[in-house]
Design a protein around this motif. Sequence first.
Motif, PDB file in Angstrom:
ATOM      1  N   THR A 249       0.837  -1.193   0.000  1.00  0.00           N
ATOM      2  CA  THR A 249       0.000   0.000   0.000  1.00  0.00           C
ATOM      3  C   THR A 249       0.870   1.241   0.000  1.00  0.00           C
ATOM      4  OG1 THR A 249      -1.660  -1.189   1.313  1.00  0.00           O
ATOM      5  CG2 THR A 249      -1.843   1.214   1.213  1.00  0.00           C
ATOM      6  N   LYS A 250       0.607   2.150  -0.949  1.00  0.00           N
ATOM      7  CA  LYS A 250       1.341   3.409  -0.972  1.00  0.00           C
ATOM      8  C   LYS A 250       0.797   4.324   0.121  1.00  0.00           C
ATOM      9  CE  LYS A 250       2.536   5.412  -4.906  1.00  0.00           C
ATOM     10  NZ  LYS A 250       2.480   6.228  -6.158  1.00  0.00           N
ATOM     11  N   ILE A 251       1.705   4.947   0.883  1.00  0.00           N
ATOM     12  CA  ILE A 251       1.279   5.786   1.999  1.00  0.00           C
ATOM     13  C   ILE A 251       0.760   7.134   1.512  1.00  0.00           C
ATOM     14  CG2 ILE A 251       2.065   6.960   4.097  1.00  0.00           C
ATOM     15  CD1 ILE A 251       4.159   4.702   4.386  1.00  0.00           C
ATOM     16  N   SER A 252       1.470   7.752   0.550  1.00  0.00           N
ATOM     17  CA  SER A 252       1.077   9.071   0.057  1.00  0.00           C
ATOM     18  C   SER A 252       1.545   9.213  -1.381  1.00  0.00           C
ATOM     19  CB  SER A 252       1.700  10.173   0.927  1.00  0.00           C
ATOM     20  OG  SER A 252       1.519  11.447   0.344  1.00  0.00           O
TER      21      SER A 252
ATOM     22  N   LEU B  47       6.645   6.292  10.106  1.00  0.00           N
ATOM     23  CA  LEU B  47       6.896   5.355  11.205  1.00  0.00           C
ATOM     24  C   LEU B  47       5.613   4.601  11.528  1.00  0.00           C
ATOM     25  CD1 LEU B  47       8.995   4.400  13.351  1.00  0.00           C
ATOM     26  CD2 LEU B  47       8.037   6.158  14.866  1.00  0.00           C
ATOM     27  N   LEU B  48       5.672   3.268  11.464  1.00  0.00           N
ATOM     28  CA  LEU B  48       4.521   2.425  11.770  1.00  0.00           C
ATOM     29  C   LEU B  48       4.193   2.443  13.256  1.00  0.00           C
ATOM     30  CD1 LEU B  48       5.479  -0.544   9.463  1.00  0.00           C
ATOM     31  CD2 LEU B  48       3.197   0.503   9.453  1.00  0.00           C
TER      32      LEU B  48
ATOM     33  N   SER C 203      -0.813  -0.936  12.278  1.00  0.00           N
ATOM     34  CA  SER C 203      -2.083  -0.539  11.667  1.00  0.00           C
ATOM     35  C   SER C 203      -2.067   0.879  11.109  1.00  0.00           C
ATOM     36  CB  SER C 203      -3.224  -0.667  12.687  1.00  0.00           C
ATOM     37  OG  SER C 203      -3.049   0.268  13.748  1.00  0.00           O
ATOM     38  N   LYS C 204      -1.173   1.714  11.579  1.00  0.00           N
ATOM     39  CA  LYS C 204      -1.136   3.112  11.162  1.00  0.00           C
ATOM     40  C   LYS C 204       0.299   3.535  10.877  1.00  0.00           C
ATOM     41  CE  LYS C 204      -5.164   4.500  13.947  1.00  0.00           C
ATOM     42  NZ  LYS C 204      -5.481   3.144  14.431  1.00  0.00           N
ATOM     43  N   VAL C 205       0.423   4.606  10.102  1.00  0.00           N
ATOM     44  CA  VAL C 205       1.731   5.200   9.825  1.00  0.00           C
ATOM     45  C   VAL C 205       1.639   6.689  10.127  1.00  0.00           C
ATOM     46  CG1 VAL C 205       3.509   5.676   8.098  1.00  0.00           C
ATOM     47  CG2 VAL C 205       2.210   3.542   7.983  1.00  0.00           C
ATOM     48  N   ALA C 206       2.546   7.177  10.971  1.00  0.00           N
ATOM     49  CA  ALA C 206       2.676   8.623  11.180  1.00  0.00           C
ATOM     50  C   ALA C 206       3.821   9.112  10.304  1.00  0.00           C
ATOM     51  CB  ALA C 206       2.944   8.930  12.648  1.00  0.00           C
ATOM     52  N   TYR C 207       3.667  10.292   9.718  1.00  0.00           N
ATOM     53  CA  TYR C 207       4.714  10.847   8.865  1.00  0.00           C
ATOM     54  C   TYR C 207       4.573  12.364   8.806  1.00  0.00           C
ATOM     55  CZ  TYR C 207       1.122  11.120   5.147  1.00  0.00           C
ATOM     56  OH  TYR C 207      -0.006  11.400   4.412  1.00  0.00           O
ATOM     57  N   VAL C 208       5.563  13.008   8.186  1.00  0.00           N
ATOM     58  CA  VAL C 208       5.554  14.463   8.034  1.00  0.00           C
ATOM     59  C   VAL C 208       5.549  14.808   6.552  1.00  0.00           C
ATOM     60  CG1 VAL C 208       6.853  16.604   8.424  1.00  0.00           C
ATOM     61  CG2 VAL C 208       6.704  14.874  10.239  1.00  0.00           C
ATOM     62  N   ARG C 209       4.668  15.741   6.184  1.00  0.00           N
ATOM     63  CA  ARG C 209       4.660  16.299   4.832  1.00  0.00           C
ATOM     64  C   ARG C 209       4.474  17.809   4.945  1.00  0.00           C
ATOM     65  NH1 ARG C 209       0.001  14.110   1.690  1.00  0.00           N
ATOM     66  NH2 ARG C 209      -1.121  16.012   2.228  1.00  0.00           N
TER      67      ARG C 209
ATOM     68  N   ASP D 124      -4.071   5.470   7.915  1.00  0.00           N
ATOM     69  CA  ASP D 124      -4.640   4.196   8.337  1.00  0.00           C
ATOM     70  C   ASP D 124      -4.419   3.172   7.217  1.00  0.00           C
ATOM     71  OD1 ASP D 124      -6.601   2.747  10.317  1.00  0.00           O
ATOM     72  OD2 ASP D 124      -7.359   2.344   8.295  1.00  0.00           O
ATOM     73  N   VAL D 125      -3.661   2.137   7.505  1.00  0.00           N
ATOM     74  CA  VAL D 125      -3.239   1.197   6.465  1.00  0.00           C
ATOM     75  C   VAL D 125      -4.425   0.417   5.899  1.00  0.00           C
ATOM     76  CG1 VAL D 125      -1.757  -0.769   5.933  1.00  0.00           C
ATOM     77  CG2 VAL D 125      -0.948   0.999   7.515  1.00  0.00           C
ATOM     78  N   ALA D 126      -5.297  -0.113   6.759  1.00  0.00           N
ATOM     79  CA  ALA D 126      -6.423  -0.926   6.281  1.00  0.00           C
ATOM     80  C   ALA D 126      -7.440  -0.074   5.531  1.00  0.00           C
ATOM     81  CB  ALA D 126      -7.086  -1.634   7.450  1.00  0.00           C
ATOM     82  N   GLY D 127      -7.776   1.089   6.093  1.00  0.00           N
ATOM     83  CA  GLY D 127      -8.772   1.944   5.462  1.00  0.00           C
ATOM     84  C   GLY D 127      -8.227   2.814   4.349  1.00  0.00           C
ATOM     85  N   LYS D 128      -6.908   2.896   4.259  1.00  0.00           N
ATOM     86  CA  LYS D 128      -6.216   3.695   3.245  1.00  0.00           C
ATOM     87  C   LYS D 128      -6.672   5.164   3.262  1.00  0.00           C
ATOM     88  CE  LYS D 128      -5.357  -0.208   0.175  1.00  0.00           C
ATOM     89  NZ  LYS D 128      -5.461  -0.764  -1.190  1.00  0.00           N
TER      90      LYS D 128
END
Length: 736
Positions: free
Chosen positions: A131-134, A142-143, A148-154, A162-166
């Motif tokens: 799954t592509k994050i962004s 960071l998972l 189940s989730k990825v936090a990141y900075v943009r 949210d990985v499952a719900g995309k």
Amino acid sequence: MNKKFLFSLFLSGVLTFTFAQQKKITLENIWNGTFRTEGMEVLRSMKNGKQYTVLNFNRSPRNSSLDKYDYTTLEKVETLVASSSQIPYFTSYTFSDDESKIILATEVEPIFRRSRLGIYYVYDIASKGITKISESKIQEPLLSPDGSKVAYVRDNNLYIFDVAGKNTQQITTDGSYGSIINGVTDWVYEEEFAFVRSFAWNSNGTKIAFLRFDETNVPHFSMDVYGQDLYPYQYEFKYPKAGEENAKVSLHMLDVASSSISKVDLGEAYYIPRIKWMNNPNYLSVQTINRHQNHIKLHEVNASDNSVKTLLEEKDEAYVDVTDDLTFLPDDSFIWTSEMDGFNHIYLYDKNGKLKKQVTSGPWEVTDYYGYDQANDRIYYQSVENGSINRDIYSISSSGKKKKRLSAKEGTNSGDFSADFTYYINTFSNSKTPYEFTLHRANDGKKIKEIKDNADLLSTLDEYEMVDKEFSTIHINGNDLNMWMLKPKNFDPSKKYPLFLYQYSGPGSQQVANRWMGSNDYWHQMLANQDIIVACVDGRGTGFKGRDFKKSTYLNLVKYETEDQITVAKELSKLPYIDEDRTGIWGWSFGGHMSTNSLLKGNDVFEMAIAVAPVTSWRFYDTIYTERFLRTPQENPEGYDNESPFNYPELLKGDYLLVHGSGDDNVHVQNSMRMAEALIQANKQFDWAIYPDRNHGIYGGNTRNHLYQKMTDFVIEKLRDRPKKPSKLLKQPIKG
């Protein structure tokens, strides 16, 4: 004729012929990979402690794979994920805490020294789904612990995917380039506190702690980028120079379920160089330090109500180092390293910050902390107990007893331990032995098997003229200083050779170490076999000889270091085989400042110097590094200006080569421009080179080869082939 004599003559001829066939090292050899060492791919231990992962690359066809290996056999067990038509080529990876998912990095581009932008994916090991994050490039994904989730900075804002719900949730909204940064560090924190990601999940994924930087009032810095287009452009960022305003940094707590953010009151905290969750998911540790960096505090933050308690604090008359050695044990008692007794050692505290035990002690330094094996009560670390130029691996109980030296060979040993501390991989080298990798048992250091060595490189080097480093000490200005020296292969003690000194000299650094060669060492070998003696001495202020030695340069950066190099040159020139009229010195960055100062202040000792990317005034360098050693220019103007070489350009007598990259975001080209202008106005001739758009490392394409050719030519012309000075004795007229 005597047959024995004939055989001896024949043997002598063979040996002479063999010696004559040895090749001389060239710059092309150094920079085209002729002497490249074979290394271990970066491996990471799986949590079971029995297996590890390695990221492997193939050039043709271009693909990457993340493979799992067994410690005992070193054989590949399985491929966890590989690039394919469905999975893009990836260059780095990060596991979730439960090792069920992996973040894969693609299309990565550097920002500064440590920061990166990239396109990232989450790979599910069980389902083999990706799954592509962004769609946009992001920073520091960071998972969460359960994957189940990825936090990141943009764009300076914090997000959660949210990985499952995309679906993606934007957590902060005030991020703006040049003013507000959430979740990653500003330039000066990245460079000097050595981290980029400034957010962290707690152990159950219910909270995220993050730092917010307000750099609105930080002075603006810009530099020209020449590129390939018709017009150059300016690259702009915030850079706080010594004495100027830093970003205002604050700590914030996100409750993931409610998305509410609260600010944590840390009182008068100036810098926040580290945050780290404890094992208890409700407690966060936070390190703060004052602007002078001589008073550090370790705080405990209760994430349920943001209350703060100070666990320990440490003060020093000079400064306190920030490290990554803090380790929380299962009950949240913790291990900490400190120089409080005069040498860097390991300390054990209970969960309330009460000192339980100084674990290591003695007139030597702990140089790396590897971790704690709770099951067997063993702390693993690296130290210089076997001499400050060597490194060994040790284990010790938390009571400070039952210490074992695990490494056996004299030189530089480092350890990479399995997660359960059953095994470690030892990386060994010394000045005569390139890197060797061996697998060992952690409990007693016994070697299980050899993994890889560099025997092929040694065979290659047999074809070249090589000389051994001669290690010794030299007594200078009341101190025994570590030294190495390279002499020409055909060294003749009845001849006179030029002396060329190399040094870096920065606080806590080390150049005289019993380890394998780097690129500069090969260049020094090349010079040695052109009839030049090359030497290196670590003077006052360098590392691994105790607090007082390292911090003796406090408030007077470069003063005592320069005095040491000048005295070293004088002392070595007393040797019968060194020509006192041909003495040179060179260095890069801090070392470039040193070589410049040595040439000017030691103008009766040095005939030439090379300075690459030098600092020429600490007023131009950043707050965190410079003020750590000098305080601010407002408090200590003499400490800044007395050692700034463009304040005394008239002292230049010898030959000087000044080199800088115009795209240096670290030591700005301003340093060399101001030096050049001062020399011009003082009517002092010098040589210089500016490398367009090159950063502090001055590399890319043919750049390094060009730079080292320029330096080699300068050394040959201005040092080795320097015309001899006229005799100091006046010739008496012949009487008729």
